[in-house]
Write a protein that holds these residues in place. Structure first.
Motif, PDB file in Angstrom:
ATOM      1  N   UNK A 185     -87.538  47.288-120.673  1.00  0.00           N
ATOM      2  CA  UNK A 185     -86.827  47.089-119.407  1.00  0.00           C
ATOM      3  C   UNK A 185     -87.833  46.788-118.302  1.00  0.00           C
ATOM      4  N   UNK A 186     -87.565  45.727-117.540  1.00  0.00           N
ATOM      5  CA  UNK A 186     -88.354  45.446-116.343  1.00  0.00           C
ATOM      6  C   UNK A 186     -87.500  45.785-115.133  1.00  0.00           C
ATOM      7  N   UNK A 187     -87.849  46.863-114.451  1.00  0.00           N
ATOM      8  CA  UNK A 187     -87.065  47.342-113.316  1.00  0.00           C
ATOM      9  C   UNK A 187     -87.510  46.697-111.998  1.00  0.00           C
ATOM     10  N   UNK A 188     -88.779  46.338-111.938  1.00  0.00           N
ATOM     11  CA  UNK A 188     -89.319  45.728-110.725  1.00  0.00           C
ATOM     12  C   UNK A 188     -90.538  44.898-111.111  1.00  0.00           C
ATOM     13  N   UNK A 189     -90.647  43.712-110.506  1.00  0.00           N
ATOM     14  CA  UNK A 189     -91.779  42.826-110.789  1.00  0.00           C
ATOM     15  C   UNK A 189     -92.225  42.164-109.496  1.00  0.00           C
ATOM     16  N   UNK A 190     -93.508  42.274-109.195  1.00  0.00           N
ATOM     17  CA  UNK A 190     -94.065  41.672-107.981  1.00  0.00           C
ATOM     18  C   UNK A 190     -95.294  40.859-108.360  1.00  0.00           C
ATOM     19  N   UNK A 191     -95.276  39.578-108.030  1.00  0.00           N
ATOM     20  CA  UNK A 191     -96.455  38.738-108.239  1.00  0.00           C
ATOM     21  C   UNK A 191     -97.446  38.979-107.107  1.00  0.00           C
ATOM     22  N   UNK A 192     -98.715  38.853-107.427  1.00  0.00           N
ATOM     23  CA  UNK A 192     -99.698  39.125-106.392  1.00  0.00           C
ATOM     24  C   UNK A 192    -101.049  38.517-106.701  1.00  0.00           C
ATOM     25  N   UNK A 193    -102.002  38.943-105.914  1.00  0.00           N
ATOM     26  CA  UNK A 193    -103.397  38.557-106.123  1.00  0.00           C
ATOM     27  C   UNK A 193    -104.195  39.841-106.298  1.00  0.00           C
ATOM     28  N   UNK A 194    -105.346  39.711-106.933  1.00  0.00           N
ATOM     29  CA  UNK A 194    -106.095  40.916-107.256  1.00  0.00           C
ATOM     30  C   UNK A 194    -107.586  40.642-107.259  1.00  0.00           C
ATOM     31  N   UNK A 195    -108.344  41.708-107.058  1.00  0.00           N
ATOM     32  CA  UNK A 195    -109.783  41.690-107.281  1.00  0.00           C
ATOM     33  C   UNK A 195    -110.063  42.579-108.485  1.00  0.00           C
ATOM     34  N   UNK A 196    -111.103  42.245-109.213  1.00  0.00           N
ATOM     35  CA  UNK A 196    -111.456  42.987-110.422  1.00  0.00           C
ATOM     36  C   UNK A 196    -112.959  43.156-110.487  1.00  0.00           C
ATOM     37  N   UNK A 197    -113.381  44.397-110.683  1.00  0.00           N
ATOM     38  CA  UNK A 197    -114.795  44.695-110.895  1.00  0.00           C
ATOM     39  C   UNK A 197    -114.943  45.512-112.170  1.00  0.00           C
ATOM     40  N   UNK A 198    -116.005  45.245-112.910  1.00  0.00           N
ATOM     41  CA  UNK A 198    -116.299  45.976-114.134  1.00  0.00           C
ATOM     42  C   UNK A 198    -117.771  46.372-114.123  1.00  0.00           C
ATOM     43  N   UNK A 199    -118.012  47.663-114.017  1.00  0.00           N
ATOM     44  CA  UNK A 199    -119.390  48.133-113.987  1.00  0.00           C
ATOM     45  C   UNK A 199    -120.006  48.037-115.388  1.00  0.00           C
ATOM     46  N   UNK A 200    -121.260  47.624-115.424  1.00  0.00           N
ATOM     47  CA  UNK A 200    -121.947  47.471-116.699  1.00  0.00           C
ATOM     48  C   UNK A 200    -122.103  48.813-117.399  1.00  0.00           C
ATOM     49  N   UNK A 201    -121.784  48.836-118.699  1.00  0.00           N
ATOM     50  CA  UNK A 201    -121.906  50.040-119.498  1.00  0.00           C
ATOM     51  C   UNK A 201    -122.226  49.639-120.934  1.00  0.00           C
ATOM     52  N   UNK A 202    -123.284  50.174-121.488  1.00  0.00           N
ATOM     53  CA  UNK A 202    -123.666  49.831-122.856  1.00  0.00           C
ATOM     54  C   UNK A 202    -122.652  50.364-123.865  1.00  0.00           C
ATOM     55  N   UNK A 203    -121.988  51.474-123.560  1.00  0.00           N
ATOM     56  CA  UNK A 203    -121.027  52.064-124.480  1.00  0.00           C
ATOM     57  C   UNK A 203    -119.639  51.438-124.364  1.00  0.00           C
ATOM     58  N   UNK A 204    -119.342  50.860-123.217  1.00  0.00           N
ATOM     59  CA  UNK A 204    -118.046  50.215-122.975  1.00  0.00           C
ATOM     60  C   UNK A 204    -118.308  48.877-122.288  1.00  0.00           C
ATOM     61  N   UNK A 205    -118.686  47.852-123.080  1.00  0.00           N
ATOM     62  CA  UNK A 205    -119.219  46.605-122.503  1.00  0.00           C
ATOM     63  C   UNK A 205    -118.167  45.621-122.009  1.00  0.00           C
ATOM     64  N   UNK A 206    -117.207  46.092-121.236  1.00  0.00           N
ATOM     65  CA  UNK A 206    -116.171  45.201-120.710  1.00  0.00           C
ATOM     66  C   UNK A 206    -116.765  44.140-119.782  1.00  0.00           C
ATOM     67  N   UNK A 207    -117.851  44.473-119.111  1.00  0.00           N
ATOM     68  CA  UNK A 207    -118.468  43.527-118.180  1.00  0.00           C
ATOM     69  C   UNK A 207    -119.002  42.293-118.897  1.00  0.00           C
ATOM     70  N   UNK A 208    -119.119  42.353-120.232  1.00  0.00           N
ATOM     71  CA  UNK A 208    -119.634  41.225-121.000  1.00  0.00           C
ATOM     72  C   UNK A 208    -118.529  40.272-121.455  1.00  0.00           C
TER      73      UNK A 208
END
Length: 237
Positions: A185-208
């Motif tokens: 069920x989708x009760x509410x949906x809003x389109x938008x803009x966003x900023x995203x930052x990913x801090x470098x981490x050797x154990x969780x390498x999302x920044x890569x």
């Protein structure tokens, strides 16, 4: 009283109950990013093939769940395919409760880890973050106001469920699992803009992941049921 029917450890006090789990009320911010294809393929299980360079980074807050203890989460979802089945793999996933962690890993093969999850609304903005071992590996700020975009194919979920063997360096469970959310069920949906930052981490390498640009963002309030998946294939151990 929760209905415990799984023969899981410890049998006299199981960590999580039997399926299904009903997520009655959740809030979620998703950021759709264009990434580096080589990096995205590298963070998929070797059995899967990347199908798009647009992937999702999300933070989700649960306000009511029937089944599990209340928890929140975040992660990265990468579009992929397996032998003609198109869907998406949750390549990174973080939760703040141990029953959600173990149920996700043990039942479907979601690569969940424990982390701190924050989700806040203030002054027209929604912020969500994931912090693990002192690193803020996901940090999203969402604001309303954007054009409609076509998100990548993110369902069904395709996961590789691997469990290590107790006697040798290998696995005693190695399966491809397909999972589809039910009664969405989708009760509410809003389109938008966003900023995203990913801090470098050797154990969780999302920044890569190689984020090149943000192509869209959305805020959703909704509900769904999480239940049994399907074993697509048992792989050679």
């Amino acid at each position: 009283m929760k209905n415990y029917e799984y023969s899981i450890l410890p049998e006299y006090s199981p960590l999580y109950p039997s399926l299904p789990y009903r997520y009655e009320d959740y809030q979620k911010i998703s950021v759709y990013c264009r990434g580096d294809r080589e990096a995205l393929q590298r963070f998929l299980p070797k059995e899967f093939e990347l199908t798009s360079d647009i992937f999702e980074v999300f933070v989700l807050k649960n306000n009511e769940i029937k089944g599990l203890d209340l928890y929140s989460e975040g992660g990265v979802v990468i579009p992929c395919s397996y032998k003609g089945i198109k869907g998406a793999c949750v390549a990174f996933e973080y939760v703040d409760q141990d029953d959600a962690l173990c149920a996700g890993r043990e039942i479907w093969g979601y690569p969940k880890k424990l982390a701190e999850v924050e989700f806040e609304e203030s002054e027209g903005k929604i912020t969500g973050s994931i912090t693990r071992r002192g690193k803020k590996i996901i940090d999203i700020t969402f604001e309303e106001g954007a054009d409609e975009m076509e998100p990548p194919v993110l369902s069904p979920r395709l996961q590789v469920k691997r469990m290590p063997h107790p006697e040798v360096d290998g696995t005693d469970t190695n399966t491809i699992v397909e999972n589809v959310l039910q009664d969405v069920e989708t009760k509410k949906k809003i389109l938008g803009k966003a900023t995203l930052n990913m801090e470098e981490s050797s154990q969780d390498p999302l920044s890569e992941l190689g984020v090149k640009e943000i192509v869209g963002a959305v805020y959703i309030e909704g509900a769904f049921t999480l239940t049994y998946g399907k074993v697509v294939e048992n792989l050679q151990k």
